[in-house]
Design a protein around this motif. Structure first.
Motif, short mmCIF file in Angstrom:
data_model
loop_
_atom_site.label_atom_id
_atom_site.label_comp_id
_atom_site.label_asym_id
_atom_site.label_seq_id
_atom_site.Cartn_x
_atom_site.Cartn_y
_atom_site.Cartn_z
N SER A 6 0.85 -1.19 0.00
CA SER A 6 0.00 0.00 0.00
C SER A 6 0.89 1.23 0.00
O SER A 6 1.90 1.28 0.71
CB SER A 6 -0.90 0.02 1.23
OG SER A 6 -1.82 -1.04 1.17
N LYS A 37 -4.94 12.63 -3.02
CA LYS A 37 -5.59 11.49 -3.69
C LYS A 37 -5.34 10.19 -2.92
O LYS A 37 -6.25 9.38 -2.74
CB LYS A 37 -5.12 11.41 -5.14
CG LYS A 37 -5.60 12.58 -5.98
CD LYS A 37 -4.91 12.61 -7.33
CE LYS A 37 -5.27 13.83 -8.12
NZ LYS A 37 -4.64 15.06 -7.67
N VAL A 38 -4.11 10.00 -2.49
CA VAL A 38 -3.78 8.79 -1.73
C VAL A 38 -4.56 8.75 -0.42
O VAL A 38 -5.10 7.70 -0.05
CB VAL A 38 -2.26 8.70 -1.46
CG1 VAL A 38 -1.93 7.55 -0.53
CG2 VAL A 38 -1.49 8.58 -2.78
N THR A 44 -6.62 1.79 -2.98
CA THR A 44 -6.37 1.56 -4.41
C THR A 44 -5.07 2.22 -4.88
O THR A 44 -4.87 2.42 -6.08
CB THR A 44 -7.56 2.07 -5.24
OG1 THR A 44 -7.85 3.43 -4.89
CG2 THR A 44 -8.79 1.21 -5.02
N CYS A 45 -4.18 2.52 -3.94
CA CYS A 45 -2.89 3.14 -4.27
C CYS A 45 -1.76 2.24 -3.79
O CYS A 45 -1.77 1.79 -2.63
CB CYS A 45 -2.79 4.52 -3.61
SG CYS A 45 -4.05 5.69 -4.18
N TYR A 57 4.86 3.16 -8.81
CA TYR A 57 3.71 3.49 -7.99
C TYR A 57 2.47 3.63 -8.86
O TYR A 57 2.56 3.89 -10.07
CB TYR A 57 3.94 4.78 -7.18
CG TYR A 57 3.99 6.02 -8.04
CD1 TYR A 57 2.84 6.76 -8.33
CD2 TYR A 57 5.20 6.48 -8.57
CE1 TYR A 57 2.90 7.89 -9.13
CE2 TYR A 57 5.26 7.60 -9.36
CZ TYR A 57 4.10 8.30 -9.64
OH TYR A 57 4.14 9.43 -10.43
N ILE A 59 -1.40 5.51 -8.37
CA ILE A 59 -2.40 6.26 -7.60
C ILE A 59 -3.70 6.15 -8.39
O ILE A 59 -3.79 6.63 -9.52
CB ILE A 59 -1.98 7.72 -7.40
CG1 ILE A 59 -0.70 7.78 -6.57
CG2 ILE A 59 -3.11 8.52 -6.74
CD1 ILE A 59 -0.10 9.15 -6.42
N VAL A 61 -8.03 6.37 -7.92
CA VAL A 61 -9.06 6.92 -7.04
C VAL A 61 -10.46 6.60 -7.56
O VAL A 61 -10.66 6.42 -8.76
CB VAL A 61 -8.89 8.44 -6.85
CG1 VAL A 61 -7.58 8.76 -6.14
CG2 VAL A 61 -8.98 9.19 -8.16
N ALA A 109 -5.16 -2.89 -8.09
CA ALA A 109 -6.11 -1.78 -7.96
C ALA A 109 -7.50 -2.19 -8.45
O ALA A 109 -8.51 -1.83 -7.84
CB ALA A 109 -5.61 -0.56 -8.71
#
Length: 138
Positions: A6, A37-38, A44-45, A57, A59, A61, A109
């Motif tokens: 995560s 956002k995280v 989901t990040c 990574y 990110i 949303v 995700a």
């Protein structure tokens, strides 16, 4: 070997490092914008870790499509009527390319979004990423 974790605040320096290295056609987003956002959608990040450290990574949303977060906005709130997973930012450093890290983070995700009741996914592709996203089904 790649391990997914995560994405947490302690990873933000790695995220900014990878972002600065990978993006040449767009102005990278600020720490505050990415962090917002995280914090709004932590499930989901993700980051991809290799023996040498974080190499990628994602990110992603929850949104009420077609309402997408503004690029660079210092604030993001998950929409109450969210039904779509928006893959906002995926970047993999050269050290992680060819390992499957990008696809693995996207799959994770999708699984997390589905568990939250999100039934669709969307993205905005940049920097010649059409072939990558096409392999995933976009």
């Amino acid at each position: 070997m790649i391990h997914l974790r995560s994405l947490v605040d302690a990873h933000m320096d790695d995220v900014l490092r990878i972002q600065a290295h990978c993006y040449r056609d767009i102005v990278p987003e600020s720490r505050a914008s990415l962090r917002a956002k995280v914090l709004a959608c932590p499930a989901t990040c993700f980051v991809a870790e290799a023996p040498q450290g974080v190499v990628g990574y994602l990110i992603a949303v929850a949104v009420a499509y077609p309402r997408l977060p503004a690029l660079g906005a210092p604030r993001f709130d998950r929409a109450e009527d969210a039904g779509t997973l928006y893959l906002h930012d995926l970047a993999v450093a050269p050290a992680g390319r060819g390992t499957g890290a990008g696809q693995a983070m996207v799959r994770r995700a999708f699984e997390a979004g589905h568990a939250q009741g999100l039934r669709g996914a969307c993205l905005v592709g940049v920097q010649d990423s059409v072939r990558f996203w096409g392999r995933i089904g976009f």
